[in-house]
Design a protein around this motif. Structure first.
Motif, short mmCIF file in Angstrom:
data_model
loop_
_atom_site.label_atom_id
_atom_site.label_comp_id
_atom_site.label_asym_id
_atom_site.label_seq_id
_atom_site.Cartn_x
_atom_site.Cartn_y
_atom_site.Cartn_z
N THR A 39 0.82 -1.21 0.00
CA THR A 39 0.00 0.00 0.00
C THR A 39 0.85 1.27 0.00
O THR A 39 0.43 2.29 -0.53
CB THR A 39 -0.97 0.03 1.20
N LYS A 42 2.26 1.10 -4.05
CA LYS A 42 1.51 0.62 -5.19
C LYS A 42 1.18 1.71 -6.21
O LYS A 42 1.07 1.43 -7.40
CB LYS A 42 0.23 -0.09 -4.76
N ASP A 49 2.96 -2.92 -7.59
CA ASP A 49 1.52 -3.11 -7.44
C ASP A 49 1.12 -4.52 -7.85
O ASP A 49 0.38 -5.20 -7.14
CB ASP A 49 0.77 -2.07 -8.28
#
Length: 160
Positions: A39, A42, A49
């Motif tokens: 997170t 990404k 990602d």
């Protein structure tokens, strides 16, 4: 995708895959650590990602398979303990005559082969899931560090 992948992206992706081994040190570390790394990076890197989704989907899928195998083995585990239903303490003895149903568990009905085989099979499948997790996580770490994309087998795409 592999032509424009920088060394930083490759290292970060390999770290995401390798961080799933943190489950041996931190409870649910195989979800928490890769999720935090994924997170945080990404939106900046497409390669990170993709690999973050792959690692998390694989770990979630293995958890789901493990829970299903555990649920399958529960009835056989209770077959191993046939006398649990014969105790008067829980009132199960009175259930024997309820509506003329015969709910009597005889310990002769539960031989070793009856409960050992299904529990042994589910135990072997749990061990196989553990080995698959170790092997494919190492493969994913090596391949992503080389800049290649990696797709885990037996993975359900929870995160798209």
């Amino acid at each position: 995708m592999t032509e424009t992948v920088t060394k930083h992206e490759r290292n970060l992706s390999a770290l995401i895959h390798a961080s799933t081994f943190s489950k041996f040190f931190i409870p649910f570390g195989n979800f928490i650590v890769p999720l935090v790394l994924w997170t945080a990076n990404k939106k900046e890197y497409e390669f990170v990602d993709h690999n973050g989704k792959q690692a998390l989907n694989f770990q979630i899928s293995l958890l789901l398979y493990s829970i299903i195998l555990g649920l399958i083995s529960i009835p056989f585990f209770f077959g191993f303990l046939p006398n649990i239903f014969d105790f008067e303490h829980f009132g199960f003895l009175r259930l024997n005559n309820f509506n003329n149903l015969n709910i009597h568990f005889d310990s002769d009905d539960f031989r070793f082969g009856t409960w050992l085989l299904p529990i042994g099979i589910t135990g072997l499948l749990q061990g196989a899931l553990f080995v698959v997790n170790i092997v494919y996580t190492i493969l994913a770490t090596i391949r992503t560090n080389d800049g290649q994309t990696f797709e885990y087998p037996i993975t359900i795409k929870f995160i798209k």
